[in-house]
Design a protein around this motif. Structure first.
Motif, PDB file in Angstrom:
ATOM      1  N   TYR A 187      -6.490  -5.513  94.145  1.00 30.19           N
ATOM      2  CA  TYR A 187      -5.822  -4.415  94.858  1.00 30.19           C
ATOM      3  C   TYR A 187      -4.829  -4.980  95.868  1.00 30.19           C
ATOM      4  CZ  TYR A 187      -9.518  -1.598  92.811  1.00 30.19           C
ATOM      5  OH  TYR A 187     -10.359  -0.975  91.921  1.00 30.19           O
ATOM      6  N   PHE A 188      -3.700  -4.280  96.020  1.00 34.59           N
ATOM      7  CA  PHE A 188      -2.626  -4.723  96.905  1.00 34.59           C
ATOM      8  C   PHE A 188      -2.226  -3.597  97.848  1.00 34.59           C
ATOM      9  CE2 PHE A 188      -2.310  -7.515  93.295  1.00 34.59           C
ATOM     10  CZ  PHE A 188      -1.963  -8.740  93.832  1.00 34.59           C
ATOM     11  N   LYS A 189      -2.018  -3.961  99.104  1.00 32.58           N
ATOM     12  CA  LYS A 189      -1.432  -3.009 100.045  1.00 32.58           C
ATOM     13  C   LYS A 189       0.078  -2.909  99.826  1.00 32.58           C
ATOM     14  CE  LYS A 189      -4.725  -3.377 103.878  1.00 32.58           C
ATOM     15  NZ  LYS A 189      -4.897  -3.755 105.308  1.00 32.58           N
ATOM     16  N   ALA A 190       0.684  -4.062  99.555  1.00 34.71           N
ATOM     17  CA  ALA A 190       2.131  -4.109  99.343  1.00 34.71           C
ATOM     18  C   ALA A 190       2.441  -3.911  97.864  1.00 34.71           C
ATOM     19  CB  ALA A 190       2.689  -5.449  99.824  1.00 34.71           C
ATOM     20  N   LYS A 191       3.167  -2.848  97.551  1.00 36.27           N
ATOM     21  CA  LYS A 191       3.467  -2.519  96.150  1.00 36.27           C
ATOM     22  C   LYS A 191       4.295  -3.608  95.474  1.00 36.27           C
ATOM     23  CE  LYS A 191       5.336   1.217  93.268  1.00 36.27           C
ATOM     24  NZ  LYS A 191       6.201   0.356  92.464  1.00 36.27           N
ATOM     25  N   ASP A 192       5.212  -4.226  96.228  1.00 32.31           N
ATOM     26  CA  ASP A 192       6.064  -5.250  95.618  1.00 32.31           C
ATOM     27  C   ASP A 192       5.253  -6.472  95.182  1.00 32.31           C
ATOM     28  OD1 ASP A 192       5.507  -5.854  98.252  1.00 32.31           O
ATOM     29  OD2 ASP A 192       7.415  -6.881  98.606  1.00 32.31           O
ATOM     30  N   GLN A 193       4.201  -6.809  95.951  1.00 35.29           N
ATOM     31  CA  GLN A 193       3.347  -7.936  95.564  1.00 35.29           C
ATOM     32  C   GLN A 193       2.597  -7.623  94.266  1.00 35.29           C
ATOM     33  OE1 GLN A 193       1.829 -11.099  97.406  1.00 35.29           O
ATOM     34  NE2 GLN A 193       4.054 -11.124  97.613  1.00 35.29           N
ATOM     35  N   GLY A 194       2.079  -6.405  94.167  1.00 37.45           N
ATOM     36  CA  GLY A 194       1.366  -6.013  92.954  1.00 37.45           C
ATOM     37  C   GLY A 194       2.266  -5.975  91.744  1.00 37.45           C
ATOM     38  N   ASP A 195       3.458  -5.422  91.905  1.00 35.33           N
ATOM     39  CA  ASP A 195       4.405  -5.362  90.785  1.00 35.33           C
ATOM     40  C   ASP A 195       4.835  -6.759  90.349  1.00 35.33           C
ATOM     41  OD1 ASP A 195       4.340  -2.607  90.663  1.00 35.33           O
ATOM     42  OD2 ASP A 195       6.052  -2.346  92.001  1.00 35.33           O
ATOM     43  N   ALA A 196       5.016  -7.646  91.333  1.00 37.85           N
ATOM     44  CA  ALA A 196       5.411  -9.017  91.006  1.00 37.85           C
ATOM     45  C   ALA A 196       4.309  -9.734  90.228  1.00 37.85           C
ATOM     46  CB  ALA A 196       5.743  -9.788  92.288  1.00 37.85           C
ATOM     47  N   LEU A 197       3.054  -9.497  90.599  1.00 41.52           N
ATOM     48  CA  LEU A 197       1.945 -10.114  89.862  1.00 41.52           C
ATOM     49  C   LEU A 197       1.873  -9.572  88.443  1.00 41.52           C
ATOM     50  CD1 LEU A 197      -0.619 -11.799  89.569  1.00 41.52           C
ATOM     51  CD2 LEU A 197      -1.897  -9.886  90.557  1.00 41.52           C
ATOM     52  N   ARG A 198       2.025  -8.268  88.285  1.00 43.56           N
ATOM     53  CA  ARG A 198       1.991  -7.675  86.944  1.00 43.56           C
ATOM     54  C   ARG A 198       3.056  -8.290  86.056  1.00 43.56           C
ATOM     55  NH1 ARG A 198       3.933  -1.840  86.986  1.00 43.56           N
ATOM     56  NH2 ARG A 198       5.858  -3.022  87.128  1.00 43.56           N
ATOM     57  N   THR A 199       4.263  -8.455  86.582  1.00 42.13           N
ATOM     58  CA  THR A 199       5.360  -9.044  85.817  1.00 42.13           C
ATOM     59  C   THR A 199       5.050 -10.485  85.456  1.00 42.13           C
ATOM     60  OG1 THR A 199       6.955  -7.602  86.934  1.00 42.13           O
ATOM     61  CG2 THR A 199       7.809  -9.560  85.830  1.00 42.13           C
ATOM     62  N   ALA A 200       4.515 -11.242  86.420  1.00 42.00           N
ATOM     63  CA  ALA A 200       4.194 -12.648  86.168  1.00 42.00           C
ATOM     64  C   ALA A 200       3.127 -12.798  85.101  1.00 42.00           C
ATOM     65  CB  ALA A 200       3.736 -13.308  87.476  1.00 42.00           C
ATOM     66  N   LEU A 201       2.112 -11.935  85.135  1.00 44.82           N
ATOM     67  CA  LEU A 201       1.045 -12.006  84.131  1.00 44.82           C
ATOM     68  C   LEU A 201       1.555 -11.592  82.755  1.00 44.82           C
ATOM     69  CD1 LEU A 201      -1.955 -10.505  86.146  1.00 44.82           C
ATOM     70  CD2 LEU A 201      -1.585 -12.905  85.542  1.00 44.82           C
ATOM     71  N   GLN A 202       2.435 -10.628  82.702  1.00 43.92           N
ATOM     72  CA  GLN A 202       2.988 -10.200  81.420  1.00 43.92           C
ATOM     73  C   GLN A 202       3.862 -11.290  80.802  1.00 43.92           C
ATOM     74  OE1 GLN A 202       4.844  -6.536  82.673  1.00 43.92           O
ATOM     75  NE2 GLN A 202       3.079  -5.290  82.076  1.00 43.92           N
ATOM     76  N   ARG A 203       4.509 -12.078  81.629  1.00 36.77           N
ATOM     77  CA  ARG A 203       5.375 -13.148  81.132  1.00 36.77           C
ATOM     78  C   ARG A 203       4.581 -14.419  80.805  1.00 36.77           C
ATOM     79  NH1 ARG A 203      10.410 -12.692  85.463  1.00 36.77           N
ATOM     80  NH2 ARG A 203      11.324 -10.766  84.615  1.00 36.77           N
ATOM     81  N   LEU A 204       3.337 -14.471  81.248  1.00 36.76           N
ATOM     82  CA  LEU A 204       2.545 -15.680  81.091  1.00 36.76           C
ATOM     83  C   LEU A 204       2.263 -15.956  79.610  1.00 36.76           C
ATOM     84  CD1 LEU A 204       1.213 -17.833  82.901  1.00 36.76           C
ATOM     85  CD2 LEU A 204      -0.874 -16.447  82.817  1.00 36.76           C
TER      86      LEU A 204
END
Length: 204
Positions: A187-204
């Protein structure tokens, strides 16, 4: 298939100990309020005195004397207050633990990953848990104060994000192909951090 324990690349005994103690305090407080409070009503005077004797030297003598002289209804009140005090103590200690010690332990666990030969790239700081993506080795790690959990890229089936407005946080859910550990959430308080992680995992 990989069990949860086999995924624990880093285990921090200090974090494990603190989290176990906090959990034990909270559970004990709840049990005291829900169970022992009612049991105390039916205890004989001798048994009640023996129970209070366990706290001799811990609680003030005057308070113990009041407990000895209490009738059943007052006993119930005392035990409920004691249980609530345990829960309150666990909450206060937990707040200070999360503010002061947990970030340091999480950083130690991230350092432990680097010592084991993994590439520590960007760190995505969630609520009580950090995510680390090792692009070179195609691994993702979810790091708390107590441990670092490893997930390989070929185990990731789907990555989803869900906004939770009431809690003012973003949930990232990683669905895995392994039936032993079918998913992991952070869980993330900052939406940009969560979105960045989702993108990084999808590209992994």
């Amino acid at each position: 298939m990989a069990s949860v324990f086999s995924r624990l690349i880093v285990k921090n005994p200090v974090g494990v100990l603190f989290e176990a103690l906090l959990f034990l305090l909270a559970i004990t407080g709840v049990l005291v309020m829900l169970v022992f409070s009612f049991v105390s009503v039916f205890l004989s005077a001798e048994t009640w005195a023996a129970v209070l004797g366990l706290f001799d030297g811990v609680l003030p003598a005057g308070l113990l004397q009041l407990g000895l002289e209490a009738d059943a209804a007052v006993r119930l009140f005392y035990v409920v207050v004691a249980g609530f005090a345990l829960v309150l103590v666990s909450m206060v200690v937990g707040v200070f633990y999360n503010l002061l010690l947990a970030p340091f332990l999480r950083q130690r666990n991230v350092t432990g990953l680097a010592k084991r030969g993994f590439e520590v790239g960007d760190i995505y700081q969630g609520r009580g848990e950090w995510a680390v993506v090792d692009t070179a080795h195609r691994h993702a790690f979810f790091v708390t104060a107590a441990r670092a959990l490893q997930i390989r890229a070929d185990e990731i089936r789907k990555v989803e994000s869900r906004s939770m407005p009431l809690a003012r946080q973003l949930r990232i859910r990683v669905d895995l192909t392994d039936p032993e550990t079918p998913y992991h959430e952070v869980y993330f308080k900052a939406k940009d951090q969560g979105d960045a992680l989702r993108t990084a995992l999808q590209r992994l």
